[in-house]
Every structure is written in C-alpha cells, then in structure tokens.
Design a protein around this motif. Structure first.
Motif, PDB file in Angstrom:
ATOM      1  N   ALA A  37       5.344  21.214   0.457  1.00  0.00           N
ATOM      2  CA  ALA A  37       5.868  19.991   0.199  1.00  0.00           C
ATOM      3  C   ALA A  37       6.485  19.160   1.329  1.00  0.00           C
ATOM      4  O   ALA A  37       6.283  18.038   1.628  1.00  0.00           O
ATOM      5  N   ASP A  38       6.967  20.001   2.220  1.00  0.00           N
ATOM      6  CA  ASP A  38       7.475  19.310   3.563  1.00  0.00           C
ATOM      7  C   ASP A  38       6.460  19.168   4.403  1.00  0.00           C
ATOM      8  O   ASP A  38       6.647  17.737   4.916  1.00  0.00           O
ATOM      9  N   THR A  39       5.247  19.841   4.415  1.00  0.00           N
ATOM     10  CA  THR A  39       4.185  19.323   5.377  1.00  0.00           C
ATOM     11  C   THR A  39       3.323  18.190   4.808  1.00  0.00           C
ATOM     12  O   THR A  39       2.962  17.222   5.576  1.00  0.00           O
ATOM     13  N   ALA A  40       3.415  18.115   3.602  1.00  0.00           N
ATOM     14  CA  ALA A  40       2.618  17.139   2.720  1.00  0.00           C
ATOM     15  C   ALA A  40       3.302  15.737   2.954  1.00  0.00           C
ATOM     16  O   ALA A  40       3.011  14.672   3.276  1.00  0.00           O
ATOM     17  N   ASN A  41       4.802  15.737   2.594  1.00  0.00           N
ATOM     18  CA  ASN A  41       5.610  14.415   3.129  1.00  0.00           C
ATOM     19  C   ASN A  41       5.411  14.139   4.474  1.00  0.00           C
ATOM     20  O   ASN A  41       5.357  12.989   4.851  1.00  0.00           O
ATOM     21  N   ASP A  42       5.621  14.933   5.467  1.00  0.00           N
ATOM     22  CA  ASP A  42       5.403  14.754   6.989  1.00  0.00           C
ATOM     23  C   ASP A  42       3.966  13.961   7.356  1.00  0.00           C
ATOM     24  O   ASP A  42       3.726  13.210   7.968  1.00  0.00           O
ATOM     25  N   ALA A  51       0.682  -1.226  -0.031  1.00  0.00           N
ATOM     26  CA  ALA A  51       0.050   0.049   0.218  1.00  0.00           C
ATOM     27  C   ALA A  51       0.908   1.160   0.033  1.00  0.00           C
ATOM     28  O   ALA A  51       0.466   2.332  -0.717  1.00  0.00           O
ATOM     29  N   PHE A  52       1.943   1.200   0.828  1.00  0.00           N
ATOM     30  CA  PHE A  52       3.018   2.487   0.854  1.00  0.00           C
ATOM     31  C   PHE A  52       3.518   2.635  -0.459  1.00  0.00           C
ATOM     32  O   PHE A  52       3.298   3.747  -1.121  1.00  0.00           O
ATOM     33  N   GLU A  53       3.834   1.639  -1.311  1.00  0.00           N
ATOM     34  CA  GLU A  53       4.526   1.702  -2.623  1.00  0.00           C
ATOM     35  C   GLU A  53       3.328   2.266  -3.477  1.00  0.00           C
ATOM     36  O   GLU A  53       3.577   3.139  -4.482  1.00  0.00           O
ATOM     37  N   ARG A  54       2.244   1.935  -3.315  1.00  0.00           N
ATOM     38  CA  ARG A  54       1.325   2.372  -4.383  1.00  0.00           C
ATOM     39  C   ARG A  54       0.524   3.553  -3.894  1.00  0.00           C
ATOM     40  O   ARG A  54       0.038   4.494  -4.998  1.00  0.00           O
ATOM     41  N   TYR A  55       0.370   3.930  -2.655  1.00  0.00           N
ATOM     42  CA  TYR A  55      -0.394   5.265  -2.246  1.00  0.00           C
ATOM     43  C   TYR A  55       0.199   6.338  -1.787  1.00  0.00           C
ATOM     44  O   TYR A  55      -0.253   7.362  -1.723  1.00  0.00           O
ATOM     45  N   TYR A  56       1.491   6.384  -1.626  1.00  0.00           N
ATOM     46  CA  TYR A  56       2.242   7.133  -0.730  1.00  0.00           C
ATOM     47  C   TYR A  56       2.131   8.403  -1.840  1.00  0.00           C
ATOM     48  O   TYR A  56       1.805   9.497  -1.272  1.00  0.00           O
ATOM     49  N   SER A  57       2.677   8.209  -2.892  1.00  0.00           N
ATOM     50  CA  SER A  57       2.637   9.519  -3.782  1.00  0.00           C
ATOM     51  C   SER A  57       1.395   9.956  -4.023  1.00  0.00           C
ATOM     52  O   SER A  57       1.321  11.218  -4.094  1.00  0.00           O
ATOM     53  N   ILE A  58       0.215   9.335  -3.978  1.00  0.00           N
ATOM     54  CA  ILE A  58      -1.077   9.697  -4.498  1.00  0.00           C
ATOM     55  C   ILE A  58      -1.542  10.402  -3.148  1.00  0.00           C
ATOM     56  O   ILE A  58      -2.161  11.476  -3.328  1.00  0.00           O
ATOM     57  N   ILE A  59      -1.227  10.070  -1.839  1.00  0.00           N
ATOM     58  CA  ILE A  59      -1.653  10.527  -0.660  1.00  0.00           C
ATOM     59  C   ILE A  59      -0.960  11.987  -0.554  1.00  0.00           C
ATOM     60  O   ILE A  59      -1.296  13.231  -0.222  1.00  0.00           O
ATOM     61  N   PHE A  60       0.625  11.901  -0.819  1.00  0.00           N
ATOM     62  CA  PHE A  60       1.216  13.336  -0.885  1.00  0.00           C
ATOM     63  C   PHE A  60       0.476  14.199  -2.023  1.00  0.00           C
ATOM     64  O   PHE A  60       0.336  15.345  -1.397  1.00  0.00           O
ATOM     65  N   ARG A  61       0.019  13.667  -3.132  1.00  0.00           N
ATOM     66  CA  ARG A  61      -0.661  14.849  -4.075  1.00  0.00           C
ATOM     67  C   ARG A  61      -1.692  15.298  -3.527  1.00  0.00           C
ATOM     68  O   ARG A  61      -1.989  16.630  -3.505  1.00  0.00           O
ATOM     69  N   TYR A  62      -2.361  14.486  -2.835  1.00  0.00           N
ATOM     70  CA  TYR A  62      -3.727  14.853  -2.364  1.00  0.00           C
ATOM     71  C   TYR A  62      -3.527  16.015  -1.054  1.00  0.00           C
ATOM     72  O   TYR A  62      -4.116  16.830  -1.407  1.00  0.00           O
ATOM     73  N   LEU A  63      -2.451  15.785  -0.519  1.00  0.00           N
ATOM     74  CA  LEU A  63      -2.157  16.804   0.504  1.00  0.00           C
ATOM     75  C   LEU A  63      -1.517  17.965   0.088  1.00  0.00           C
ATOM     76  O   LEU A  63      -2.054  18.991   0.515  1.00  0.00           O
ATOM     77  N   ARG A  64      -1.042  17.879  -0.957  1.00  0.00           N
ATOM     78  CA  ARG A  64      -0.601  19.089  -2.013  1.00  0.00           C
ATOM     79  C   ARG A  64      -1.781  19.882  -2.217  1.00  0.00           C
ATOM     80  O   ARG A  64      -1.745  21.204  -2.247  1.00  0.00           O
ATOM     81  N   LEU A  65      -2.716  19.105  -2.873  1.00  0.00           N
ATOM     82  CA  LEU A  65      -3.849  19.971  -3.236  1.00  0.00           C
ATOM     83  C   LEU A  65      -4.858  20.365  -2.230  1.00  0.00           C
ATOM     84  O   LEU A  65      -5.602  21.423  -2.502  1.00  0.00           O
ATOM     85  N   ARG A  66      -4.764  19.971  -1.068  1.00  0.00           N
ATOM     86  CA  ARG A  66      -5.388  20.434   0.142  1.00  0.00           C
ATOM     87  C   ARG A  66      -4.617  21.616   0.619  1.00  0.00           C
ATOM     88  O   ARG A  66      -5.547  22.407   1.292  1.00  0.00           O
TER      89      ARG A  66
END
Length: 174
Positions: free
Chosen positions: A34-39, A15-30
């Motif tokens: 970049a640092d906060t989205a990564n955290d 799930a991490f491999e599949r969804y990490y970048s997607i969740i990161f992008r979601y947080l950026r759109l919110r």
C-alpha cells in the motif's frame, strides 16, 4: 460590473481526482504494498505534471499516458529494488471492483494465490484491464502488443484464474 471567475484548473487536477485511485489499485495488483503503491501513484502525477507540455492528445488519451507513466515508474522501482514481491494479502480495498465479479467474488487470499499461477505479463494485463477503465486497444498501445493478442492473453489468463480458484475451493472443502 466585472465578475471574478475562478481560475481554470489544470487538466491534471481532474485527472488526479478520476484516476489516482485507479492507478493505485493497478499498482497494488502489480504487487506493490500500500505504501509503495501510494508513493508510485503520487510520483505518476508528479511526473505527469512536470512533463505535461510533452503530452500530445493526438497520440493517445490522457488515461493511457498516465498508465504508461505508472507502468514505467513501477518497472523502474522494481529494477532498483532488485526484487518483486508480488501480490501480498489485502491488496484490494473494500470497494467492489470488476475483477471481484469476474473471479466469482472469491476471497482475497484465494485471488492472490490464484494470481501466482499466472506469468508476469498476464498479471500485468489483468491489472491494467481491471484496475482502470483501459480497453484492449489502450492496453495494446501501452504494452506494444496487438489488440487481439491482448484479448487472447486476457481470455487465457481468466480461464487459468478460474481453474486455479476452483482447485483452491476444492482443496478448502476437503
């Protein structure tokens, strides 16, 4: 002769491999930088790992559960920060994503400006829809809205975005 097999990986590894970048992008759109989205994306998987024993596949898909965690972490983050600095420049990487096609491949500055025309709920639904593989039913489960309400809000938000982008283009060409 007995062969040593590789230990089975934890379901969250895939799930991490599949969804990490997607969740990161979601947080950026919110609106996270970049640092906060990564955290927050990392914290999503940390919390998922610590609470995995409570995950019930009968209640929903793993991706929906992960987005619920990310959504709650983001809400808590902005409550404690007592600020919401939405949608700064450079929130998307150079990888083509669906929202770029939907918004007619406008440049990032125009997209960010146009997103400011939306109310927070519409921005969140746009982020959920286009940052990850969530369908309207999954978004409805996550937000407590009905599936048809999600569809209507997304439709109206996209119309409003398109109109705002057209206005921005006209102003630029004048």
């Amino acid at each position: 002769m007995r062969f040593l097999s590789r230990p089975q990986s934890h379901p969250l590894e895939q799930a991490f491999e599949r969804y990490y970048s997607i969740i990161f992008r979601y947080l950026r759109l919110r609106g996270a930088d970049a640092d906060t989205a990564n955290d927050l994306a990392s914290a999503t998987f940390e919390r998922a790992l610590s609470r995995f024993k409570h995950y019930d596949p009968a209640r929903g898909q793993l991706q929906t559960w992960l987005f619920a965690i990310a959504r709650n972490l983001a809400a808590n983050h902005w409550k404690t920060e007592n600020r919401f600095d939405p949608l700064e420049d450079e929130f998307l990487d150079d990888t083509p994503v669906p929202e770029q096609e939907i918004i007619l491949a406008q440049n990032r500055e125009q997209i960010l400006t146009a997103l400011h025309h939306l109310d927070p709920r519409a921005r969140e639904l746009i982020a959920l829809k286009f940052s990850g593989p969530l369908n309207n039913r999954q978004i409805a489960e996550l937000t407590g809205l009905t599936e048809s309400n999600v569809g209507v809000i997304l439709y109206r938000a996209l119309l409003k975005l398109r109109g705002a982008l057209i206005e921005l283009q006209e102003v630029e060409h004048e």
